[in-house]
Structure formats: structure tokens, C-alpha cells
Enzyme design. Structure first.
Site, short mmCIF file in Angstrom:
data_model
loop_
_atom_site.label_atom_id
_atom_site.label_comp_id
_atom_site.label_asym_id
_atom_site.label_seq_id
_atom_site.Cartn_x
_atom_site.Cartn_y
_atom_site.Cartn_z
N SER A 147 -11.18 -5.93 1.15
CA SER A 147 -12.10 -6.81 0.43
C SER A 147 -12.78 -7.76 1.41
O SER A 147 -12.32 -7.93 2.54
CB SER A 147 -11.29 -7.63 -0.58
OG SER A 147 -12.01 -8.75 -1.05
N TYR A 160 -5.27 -13.07 -4.47
CA TYR A 160 -6.05 -11.88 -4.09
C TYR A 160 -6.34 -11.89 -2.58
O TYR A 160 -6.19 -10.88 -1.90
CB TYR A 160 -7.35 -11.89 -4.90
CG TYR A 160 -8.22 -10.66 -4.78
CD1 TYR A 160 -7.90 -9.50 -5.46
CD2 TYR A 160 -9.39 -10.67 -4.02
CE1 TYR A 160 -8.73 -8.38 -5.39
CE2 TYR A 160 -10.21 -9.56 -3.93
CZ TYR A 160 -9.87 -8.42 -4.62
OH TYR A 160 -10.69 -7.31 -4.54
#
Ligand code: NAP
Ligand code: GCO
Length: 266
Positions: A147, A160
Site C-alpha cells: 500500500s 493498516y
């Protein structure tokens, strides 16, 4: 084409986790177009059924299984079943992921753990389950879906970002430990991609205007658009193919240039 350049996935079996829709589906579709046999799992039967129908509509005979990637026993059973029913997995894409957007001081430890479990522990569990057969077969490709948050932080995504940063380092570590067995483990770091996961960040506002985060992302992306899931297919095929056999431990950011850009001046 020069014979030393080979992007074909003919004869390869690819397991893409959480690939009933979204980024995983687009990657699997790209790999199928290059010859791979597609195997995917999802957490619920209804999602697997939905996925199977979607692959069929694209002319792809995919194999779908229900499996929670955080459950080590279930994952080991899944991999044994795939080996028996389809064959040894040549390509693993650790795609299944979740996000909880909660400010850190309001986030419970249970919520933090839940994100780490799916986004970091599960890629460890699934990779561990497939690597022994890859070693026996003499080759393997593992692609971890990282990510922007493998590099950057932002408000509300502490779990996250911790998981995706960890996944970048798990990628490097798998490369370090198993590169000698002709296993390449790389990551793909998608930018902001229009999927259900990011739908809340693109919601049209009551006055009809675009969500402020949506506007922020357009301004922060040199390409001046959100990515489409299909933008990830070519990079994934590259990292799954023999064309990338000496690329290992790398994270390929597919972000329309976000990480290169300081951002538009106000
Ligand atoms: P998505 O639309 O939410 O799809 C993720 C899939 O994973 C869903 O099918 C989900 O099932 C499944 N899943 C979740 N937990 C699972 C579990 N424990 N076991 C098996 N399957 C599970 O997400 P996406 O946007 O396509 O993202 C795919 C990956 O790319 C994720 O790792 C995400 O973090 C990463 N990523 C996304 C973006 C983006 O902008 N969209 C950017 C960078 C990275 P349910 O529907 O039941 O939850
Ligand atoms: C967020 C987003 C992201 C991504 C993605 C970016 O809330 O900031 O959901 O974290 O979807 O992983 O690469």
C-alpha cells in the site's frame, strides 16, 4: 519477441486470496489472460459464488474456495486441497485485506489486532503454507499487496499502516530466506484505487460536491485520477512471470506517481 523475454503464465497455477472482486479479481483476470489457471478464495460462500460467476462471465474457469486466510489450519487444508484438485501453486498473490479507519486513540486493541491479523499475519500464514511445495518444484512467485501506507502514514489508519509496513518487510524477508530456492517474493503498492474498500472516501457529498478526500487524492496524484483495479494487472503479471526472475524483495508502487510528488501548491 526475444525468447529471453517471457511474460507468459501458460501452465502456471495462481492462487489469489480474497479475489471475488476488486483488485484481486482484476489481477487474477490479467493472469488468466496470460495463460494462468486461477484459484481464489474468499471468506464467505456467497462471495465465492459471486466470484465464480464473474470469472465465468469473463470466460475464465476459476477454482473458488471458502477460506479465512487468518485461520492457519484452514489455510493448510486449502493448500492441500488445491494441490490435490488443481496442482501445485506456482504463484501466490496475498491480496485479501481489510482496513478500519479509526483515530488511534479511539481504536480498541481488538480492532488493531483484527487488521494486523488479515493484512500481515495472513500473508505469513499463506506464504508459509505454499513455500514448501514451491521449494520442491524449484520455483515460486509470491506477490504481497502492500500500500501507499507501506511508506506513508495518515490520520485514522494506524493499524493498516503498521500492517502494510510490516508486509513490506515480510516481503524482503521471504526474499532473503528463500531466494536461493528460486522463489521471488515482491510487493505491489497500489495507489488510491477505486474499489469498495475506498468507496467511503469517494462518496458524493449532500451538496453534490466530491468528497474532500477524493479531491485531495486527485490533487496529490500526478495522473490526476484514482487508479482502476485493472491498473494493477500488468505489474502483477510481470512479477508473476519469468520476465522478473531476478527481481526479488522489491515493492513496485503502482500509484500514478503519488510517492514521487510533493503535491499541488494551494
Ligand atoms: P476489497 O474490495 O475490500 O477486497 C478485499 C477482499 O478480501 C474482499 O473480497 C474481502 O472479503 C476479502 N477478505 C477480507 N478478509 C478476508 C479473510 N480473512 N479471508 C479471506 N478473504 C478476506 O479490497 P481491495 O480494495 O480490492 O483491496 C485488495 C488489497 O489491496 C487489500 O490488501 C488492500 O489493502 C490492498 N490495497 C487497496 C487499495 C485501494 O485503494 N483499494 C490500495 C492499496 C492497497 P469481504 O468482502 O468479506 O471483506
Ligand atoms: C486510506 C485508504 C488507503 C488505501 C491504500 C492506499 O484510508 O487511506 O483506504 O490506505 O486504500 O492502501 O495505497
Amino acid at each position: 519477441m526475444d525468447n529471453s523475454v517471457n511474460f507468459s503464465l501458460e501452465g502456471k497455477i495462481a492462487l489469489v486470496t480474497g479475489a471475488s472482486y476488486g483488485i484481486g479479481f482484476a489481477i487474477a483476470k490479467g493472469m488468466a489472460a496470460c495463460g494462468a489457471t486461477i484459484v481464489f478464495n474468499d471468506i464467505k460462500q456467497e462471495l465465492v459464488d459471486k466470484g465464480l460467476a464473474a470469472y465465468k462471465e469473463e470466460g475464465i474457469e476459476a477454482h473458488g474456495y471458502v477460506c479465512d486466510v487468518t485461520d492457519e489450519n484452514a489455510v493448510n487444508e486449502l493448500v492441500a486441497k488445491i494441490e490435490k484438485e488443481v496442482g501445485v501453486i506456482d504463484i501466490l498473490v496475498n491480496n485479501a485485506g481489510i482496513i478500519k479507519r479509526i483515530p488511534m486513540l479511539e481504536m480498541s486493541a481488538a480492532d488493531f489486532r483484527a487488521v494486523i491479523d488479515v493484512d500481515l499475519n495472513a500473508p505469513f500464514i499463506v506464504s508459509k503454507a505454499v513455500i514448501p511445495s514451491m521449494i520442491k518444484k524449484g520455483h515460486g512467485k509470491i506477490i504481497n499487496i502492500c500500500s501507499m501506507m507501506s511508506e506513508l502514514g495518515r490520520e485514522t489508519v494506524s493499524a493498516y499502516a503498521a500492517a502494510k509496513g510490516g508486509l513490506k518487510m515480510l516481503t524482503r524477508n521471504i526474499c532473503s530466506e528463500y531466494g536461493k530456492y528460486n522463489i521471488q517474493c515482491n510487493g505491489i503498492g497500489p495507489g488510491y484505487i477505486a474499489t469498495p474498500q475506498t468507496a467511503p472516501l469517494r462518496e458524493i457529498q449532500p451538496d453534490g460536491s466530491r468528497h474532500p478526500f477524493d479531491q485531495f487524492i486527485i490533487a496529490k496524484t500526478p495522473a490526476e485520477r484514482w487508479g482502476e483495479a485493472s491498473d494493477l494487472a500488468g505489474p502483477a503479471v510481470f512479477l508473476a512471470s519469468d520476465a522478473s526472475n531476478f527481481v526479488n524483495g522489491h515493492v513496485l508502487y503502482v500509484d500514478g506517481g503519488i510517492l514521487a510528488y510533493i503535491g499541488k501548491q494551494p
